[in-house]
Every structure is written in structure tokens, then in C-alpha cells.
Design a protein around this motif. Structure first.
Motif, PDB file in Angstrom:
ATOM      1  N   LEU A  48       6.843   1.597  -6.198  1.00  0.00           N
ATOM      2  CA  LEU A  48       6.269   0.716  -5.178  1.00  0.00           C
ATOM      3  C   LEU A  48       7.309   0.363  -4.129  1.00  0.00           C
ATOM      4  O   LEU A  48       8.488   0.179  -4.453  1.00  0.00           O
ATOM      5  CB  LEU A  48       5.753  -0.581  -5.808  1.00  0.00           C
ATOM      6  N   CYS A 120       2.479   6.642   1.212  1.00  0.00           N
ATOM      7  CA  CYS A 120       2.056   5.512   0.390  1.00  0.00           C
ATOM      8  C   CYS A 120       0.572   5.229   0.508  1.00  0.00           C
ATOM      9  O   CYS A 120      -0.056   5.527   1.528  1.00  0.00           O
ATOM     10  CB  CYS A 120       2.803   4.248   0.828  1.00  0.00           C
ATOM     11  N   TYR A 123      -1.421  -0.748  -2.392  1.00  0.00           N
ATOM     12  CA  TYR A 123      -1.460  -1.197  -3.781  1.00  0.00           C
ATOM     13  C   TYR A 123      -1.819  -2.675  -3.839  1.00  0.00           C
ATOM     14  O   TYR A 123      -2.558  -3.113  -4.698  1.00  0.00           O
ATOM     15  CB  TYR A 123      -0.091  -0.917  -4.408  1.00  0.00           C
ATOM     16  N   ASP A 124      -1.266  -3.455  -2.894  1.00  0.00           N
ATOM     17  CA  ASP A 124      -1.507  -4.894  -2.848  1.00  0.00           C
ATOM     18  C   ASP A 124      -1.110  -5.409  -1.475  1.00  0.00           C
ATOM     19  O   ASP A 124      -0.424  -4.714  -0.723  1.00  0.00           O
ATOM     20  CB  ASP A 124      -0.673  -5.596  -3.926  1.00  0.00           C
ATOM     21  N   GLY A 136       2.997  -0.784  -1.194  1.00  0.00           N
ATOM     22  CA  GLY A 136       2.465   0.571  -1.222  1.00  0.00           C
ATOM     23  C   GLY A 136       2.897   1.315  -2.461  1.00  0.00           C
ATOM     24  O   GLY A 136       4.060   1.240  -2.864  1.00  0.00           O
ATOM     25  N   GLU A 137       1.953   2.014  -3.069  1.00  0.00           N
ATOM     26  CA  GLU A 137       2.291   2.916  -4.160  1.00  0.00           C
ATOM     27  C   GLU A 137       2.799   4.211  -3.543  1.00  0.00           C
ATOM     28  O   GLU A 137       2.138   4.795  -2.674  1.00  0.00           O
ATOM     29  CB  GLU A 137       1.075   3.197  -5.031  1.00  0.00           C
TER      30      GLU A 137
END
Length: 163
Positions: A48, A120, A123-124, A136-137
Motif C-alpha cells: 500500500l 495503484c 484501497y481506502d 492505493g493498493e
């Protein structure tokens, strides 16, 4: 004692990156980009990273809608690029046309010819103060070291040499 967070944080050297994303429009994809100083690794497992983007930044809405982006870490050759991406949407679009880019294999966001890059997926997110922090993942990475990195310190873009 008064707080002058901006003046104090200017003394902290940070790397410069370009974050690219896109929207799907009739007739094709419209790419957009912004240069950022607030980028960092958050976790290796899962992989992440975070971006802090001003809430009034035009690109933020596209990042949140698309949920996909690429981060290209700039070197000394990126000074003009970083400065040009502070302009209006049309200017940013023209600037992207002058860069060597390829669509990222995992996201389709433009990856610049840079010493390091990541793709990316959102992710959140956290709305905090005058910024939105995007987590970002990391889906893909790559790059190659050729020239010294570009950093920002004391409000100016500078080259970090190994000497």
C-alpha cells in the motif's frame, strides 16, 4: 508560540512524483495528471502507498471516480514537467502529450519514463483537513535509475546529488 506548519515542513526534503489517471469519455480516454510531494509507502504486506491530494485539486474527483492511477517518481529531468502540471486542465493535457508515456499494463493510467513507477487501485480514503488521503493498493511496479532524483526543499525543486 504561533504555528507555522508550512514554513517548518518546507525544511523536510520530499521526492516529487506525477500521479496520472483518466476518465472514459465519448471518443476515448481523457488523461489527467498532477505533480505531488505527499507520497509515501504505507505497508509492504499488503503493498500500500498513500497520496495526500488537496481537496480543491481538479484531479481528485477523477482519482476517486476511476479508482485507478499511476505514480511516476521524477528525476532531475522532471523539473519542467512538475511545474507545468500546476496549470489548468487543458495545459495539463497538453503537457502529457509532450511526455514519453505508456498505458500501465494493470490500470491503463499513463506511466511516464521515470526512474520508478507504480500502478495503484483505490484501497481506502480519508478526508482530513484540507486534503484527501488516498491509500492505493500497488498492482505493478517498475522503472530504472538513470539520473539523480528530484526533490522539494525550502519551497524549491532541487536535484539530489550523491556527492
Amino acid at each position: 508560540m504561533s504555528l507555522d506548519l508550512s514554513a517548518t515542513m518546507r525544511t523536510f526534503a520530499t521526492g516529487i512524483c506525477v500521479v496520472t489517471t483518466f476518465t472514459e469519455e465519448e471518443g476515448g480516454r481523457r488523461h489527467d495528471a498532477v505533480a505531488l510531494r505527499s507520497f509515501t509507502s504505507v505497508s509492504l504486506e499488503p503493498p500500500l502507498v498513500s497520496l495526500a491530494v488537496r481537496r480543491d485539486c481538479e484531479v481528485l474527483g477523477t482519482l476517486l471516480t476511476t479508482g485507478l492511477w499511476a505514480v511516476s517518481i521524477l528525476d532531475v529531468a522532471g523539473v519542467d514537467l512538475a511545474q507545468a502540471l500546476d496549470g489548468a486542465a487543458e495545459d495539463r493535457a497538453r503537457t502529457l502529450l509532450t511526455c514519453t508515456t505508456t498505458p500501465g499494463p494493470r490500470t491503463g493510467a499513463l506511466v511516464l519514463d521515470a526512474p520508478g513507477w507504480l500502478e495503484c487501485a483505490l484501497y481506502d480514503r480519508h478526508d482530513t483537513g484540507d486534503h484527501t488521503v488516498l491509500i492505493g493498493e500497488v498492482l505493478a511496479t517498475g522503472g530504472r535509475h538513470r539520473r539523480p532524483p528530484l526533490v522539494s526543499v525550502n519551497g524549491r525543486l532541487r536535484v539530489l546529488s550523491e556527492a
